[in-house]
Design a protein around this motif. Structure first.
Motif, PDB file in Angstrom:
ATOM      1  N   VAL A  48       0.853  -1.191   0.000  1.00 27.88           N
ATOM      2  CA  VAL A  48       0.000   0.000   0.000  1.00 27.88           C
ATOM      3  C   VAL A  48       0.887   1.239   0.000  1.00 27.88           C
ATOM      4  O   VAL A  48       1.919   1.275   0.675  1.00 27.88           O
ATOM      5  N   ASP A  49       0.494   2.268  -0.755  1.00 31.20           N
ATOM      6  CA  ASP A  49       1.310   3.473  -0.873  1.00 31.20           C
ATOM      7  C   ASP A  49       1.222   4.381   0.353  1.00 31.20           C
ATOM      8  O   ASP A  49       2.200   5.024   0.726  1.00 31.20           O
ATOM      9  N   ILE A  50       0.052   4.467   0.978  1.00 30.29           N
ATOM     10  CA  ILE A  50      -0.134   5.352   2.124  1.00 30.29           C
ATOM     11  C   ILE A  50       0.504   4.710   3.353  1.00 30.29           C
ATOM     12  O   ILE A  50       0.273   3.532   3.626  1.00 30.29           O
ATOM     13  N   PRO A  51       1.311   5.459   4.114  1.00 33.48           N
ATOM     14  CA  PRO A  51       1.938   4.868   5.304  1.00 33.48           C
ATOM     15  C   PRO A  51       0.911   4.294   6.270  1.00 33.48           C
ATOM     16  O   PRO A  51      -0.182   4.846   6.439  1.00 33.48           O
ATOM     17  N   ALA A  52       1.268   3.195   6.892  1.00 37.70           N
ATOM     18  CA  ALA A  52       0.414   2.586   7.914  1.00 37.70           C
ATOM     19  C   ALA A  52       0.279   3.531   9.103  1.00 37.70           C
ATOM     20  O   ALA A  52       1.081   4.451   9.283  1.00 37.70           O
ATOM     21  N   VAL A  53      -0.739   3.291   9.908  1.00 40.41           N
ATOM     22  CA  VAL A  53      -0.921   4.012  11.165  1.00 40.41           C
ATOM     23  C   VAL A  53      -0.570   3.041  12.283  1.00 40.41           C
ATOM     24  O   VAL A  53      -1.320   2.106  12.565  1.00 40.41           O
ATOM     25  N   ALA A  54       0.581   3.249  12.918  1.00 42.82           N
ATOM     26  CA  ALA A  54       1.036   2.357  13.980  1.00 42.82           C
ATOM     27  C   ALA A  54       0.311   2.686  15.280  1.00 42.82           C
ATOM     28  O   ALA A  54       0.130   3.853  15.623  1.00 42.82           O
ATOM     29  N   VAL A  55      -0.076   1.644  15.999  1.00 41.30           N
ATOM     30  CA  VAL A  55      -0.781   1.800  17.275  1.00 41.30           C
ATOM     31  C   VAL A  55      -0.213   0.792  18.282  1.00 41.30           C
ATOM     32  O   VAL A  55       0.712   0.050  17.972  1.00 41.30           O
ATOM     33  N   THR A  56      -0.774   0.786  19.480  1.00 41.11           N
ATOM     34  CA  THR A  56      -0.168   0.070  20.595  1.00 41.11           C
ATOM     35  C   THR A  56      -0.477  -1.424  20.645  1.00 41.11           C
ATOM     36  O   THR A  56       0.152  -2.140  21.414  1.00 41.11           O
ATOM     37  N   SER A  57      -1.428  -1.908  19.877  1.00 45.64           N
ATOM     38  CA  SER A  57      -1.759  -3.342  19.879  1.00 45.64           C
ATOM     39  C   SER A  57      -2.655  -3.657  18.689  1.00 45.64           C
ATOM     40  O   SER A  57      -3.190  -2.750  18.032  1.00 45.64           O
ATOM     41  N   GLY A  58      -2.844  -4.951  18.435  1.00 53.54           N
ATOM     42  CA  GLY A  58      -3.804  -5.350  17.412  1.00 53.54           C
ATOM     43  C   GLY A  58      -5.215  -4.958  17.786  1.00 53.54           C
ATOM     44  O   GLY A  58      -6.037  -4.625  16.920  1.00 53.54           O
ATOM     45  N   THR A  59      -5.525  -4.996  19.079  1.00 54.43           N
ATOM     46  CA  THR A  59      -6.842  -4.559  19.550  1.00 54.43           C
ATOM     47  C   THR A  59      -7.036  -3.074  19.281  1.00 54.43           C
ATOM     48  O   THR A  59      -8.095  -2.636  18.804  1.00 54.43           O
ATOM     49  N   ALA A  60      -6.005  -2.276  19.572  1.00 57.14           N
ATOM     50  CA  ALA A  60      -6.070  -0.840  19.291  1.00 57.14           C
ATOM     51  C   ALA A  60      -6.237  -0.588  17.798  1.00 57.14           C
ATOM     52  O   ALA A  60      -6.941   0.355  17.384  1.00 57.14           O
ATOM     53  N   ALA A  61      -5.622  -1.428  16.965  1.00 63.95           N
ATOM     54  CA  ALA A  61      -5.762  -1.274  15.516  1.00 63.95           C
ATOM     55  C   ALA A  61      -7.209  -1.486  15.093  1.00 63.95           C
ATOM     56  O   ALA A  61      -7.750  -0.728  14.268  1.00 63.95           O
ATOM     57  N   LEU A  62      -7.853  -2.510  15.643  1.00 67.10           N
ATOM     58  CA  LEU A  62      -9.262  -2.758  15.323  1.00 67.10           C
ATOM     59  C   LEU A  62     -10.140  -1.600  15.792  1.00 67.10           C
ATOM     60  O   LEU A  62     -11.004  -1.125  15.042  1.00 67.10           O
ATOM     61  N   HIS A  63      -9.943  -1.146  17.009  1.00 67.26           N
ATOM     62  CA  HIS A  63     -10.725  -0.034  17.557  1.00 67.26           C
ATOM     63  C   HIS A  63     -10.569   1.210  16.682  1.00 67.26           C
ATOM     64  O   HIS A  63     -11.544   1.881  16.330  1.00 67.26           O
ATOM     65  N   THR A  64      -9.326   1.483  16.305  1.00 65.25           N
ATOM     66  CA  THR A  64      -9.026   2.648  15.469  1.00 65.25           C
ATOM     67  C   THR A  64      -9.654   2.514  14.091  1.00 65.25           C
ATOM     68  O   THR A  64     -10.244   3.468  13.556  1.00 65.25           O
ATOM     69  N   ALA A  65      -9.534   1.327  13.490  1.00 64.49           N
ATOM     70  CA  ALA A  65     -10.070   1.115  12.146  1.00 64.49           C
ATOM     71  C   ALA A  65     -11.592   1.205  12.133  1.00 64.49           C
ATOM     72  O   ALA A  65     -12.187   1.799  11.220  1.00 64.49           O
ATOM     73  N   TYR A  66     -12.245   0.612  13.126  1.00 60.82           N
ATOM     74  CA  TYR A  66     -13.704   0.691  13.184  1.00 60.82           C
ATOM     75  C   TYR A  66     -14.165   2.143  13.345  1.00 60.82           C
ATOM     76  O   TYR A  66     -15.135   2.568  12.714  1.00 60.82           O
TER      77      TYR A  66
END
Length: 379
Positions: A48-66
């Protein structure tokens, strides 16, 4: 004395240690240049061209994405029950109603037909989970989501490094979440990331992981009062990943190919050593998938599962079960969910045992596991 073979384990080398030491002795410990480097490395691995958004856990990634996807009270999220609870609980915490749909009997992944039957005009997200590292049927699930006016999210906690039709996981869905827990395909100790090709989604995710703060003058509501000026237009949380963990992650990602090769070799040795056993089902995947195997899930007779599990544990084999169906947990039962909702997933759970699977397993380790499984099965 029995040897102890863990179910999952991180693989740390001298380069990882040096990367962490360099971060510790730099001017940055919290979010800084090492996070930027890590976000670029994740997006590169995901294609993917757009940089990822790093977060503190996989759970935080789901919360952020939702949150970025617009999950709110009054919306629904269609997902699999054959996953860790965070896939559902993070959406529930945002006020969504979780609609569980059954899984495919071969892969354990969300069944597109079941997802289509569960989707409605209230669906905000269809969330597929790449069980054991096998990518979901992204093409069909994207159609299901888009036909409902929803987004397709891929929970790729198991599948960084996997491909579907030659496309890396991360480039298959509207938004993808990764986990970097120590047992995952690469680690930051604790950490996660959100990946998307949609700039607006990325911006919302990036703001959410930093309290919702906005420093862009074009997006601020009030006149700029100086270099310190910042605003919170939408609530967020502190999900920022520290530089010291991101430095470990970048070092790990540089070895993602070798991790995959080792996991694949373990998978093949298990298959060769167990494929002749009656009464046991080994993991399979579609021919268009190239997984990075995160789990090695075998399925045994229901009435034998506990005995086999306990005999393997007694023999020093760190087996696990993945997963108790999410809606079996009391917190979901208290919301009205009942057993029997997804019979294929429930049957999978009742028969599943995960054998050790990680890049640090030696040939002797794998052979010891094979021998112990054959003994427990009675071969």
């Amino acid at each position: 004395m029995n040897r102890n073979i863990p179910y999952g384990r991180q693989s740390i080398d001298r380069a990882d240690v040096d990367a962490v030491v360099a971060a510790l002795t730099s001017d940055w410990l919290t979010t800084g240049p090492a996070v930027v480097q890590f976000e670029n490395a994740v997006s590169c691995a995901a294609g993917v061209d757009i940089p990822a958004v790093a977060v503190t856990s996989g759970t935080a990634a789901l919360h952020t994405a939702y949150h970025a996807a617009g999950v709110r009270p009054g919306t629904e999220v269609v997902t699999s029950p054959l996953t860790f609870a965070a896939t559902a609980s993070t959406a529930a915490l945002l006020g969504a109603t979780i609609v569980f749909a059954d899984v495919d009997a071969v892969t354990g992944n969300l069944d597109p037909d079941a997802a289509a039957a569960a989707a409605s005009h209230r669906t905000a997200v269809v969330a597929g989970v790449d069980y054991a590292g096998v990518p979901v049927d992204a093409t069909r699930l994207a159609v299901v989501a888009h036909d409902a006016g929803a987004l397709f999210l891929e929970d790729a906690a198991h599948s960084l490094g996997s491909l579907l039709n030659g496309v890396p996981v991360g480039g298959l869905a509207d938004v993808t979440t990764f986990s970097f827990f120590p047992t995952k395909n690469a680690t930051t100790a604790e950490g996660g990331a959100v990946v998307t090709g949609d700039a607006a989604l990325s911006d919302r995710a990036r703001a959410f992981r930093n309290h919702g703060l906005v420093r862009d003058r074009a997006r601020q509501r009030w006149p700029d009062e100086g270099p310190w000026h910042q605003e919170i237009a939408d609530f967020g949380l502190n999900y920022r990943l520290p530089d010291v963990l991101a430095a470990l992650g970048s070092s790990q990602l540089s070895r993602l190919g070798s991790f995959k090769a080792r996991r694949n070799a373990v998978f093949e040795r298990y298959r060769d050593g167990l494929s002749d056993l009656a009464g046991i089902e080994l993991p399979r995947c579609p021919p268009n998938a190239d997984p990075m195997w995160h789990l090695y899930p075998v399925r045994v007779p229901v009435e034998e599962r506990r005995r086999i599990f306990e005999e393997l544990r007694a023999d020093g084999i760190g087996v696990q079960v993945n997963y108790i169906p999410v809606y079996w947990h009391p917190v979901f039962q208290d919301l009205g969910y009942r057993r029997g909702l997804c019979p294929v997933a429930e049957d999978w759970y009742r028969r599943e045992i995960s054998l050790p699977m990680h890049a640090s397993l030696t040939v002797d380790d794998v052979d010891h596991v094979i021998e112990a499984v054959r003994k427990a099965i009675g071969a």
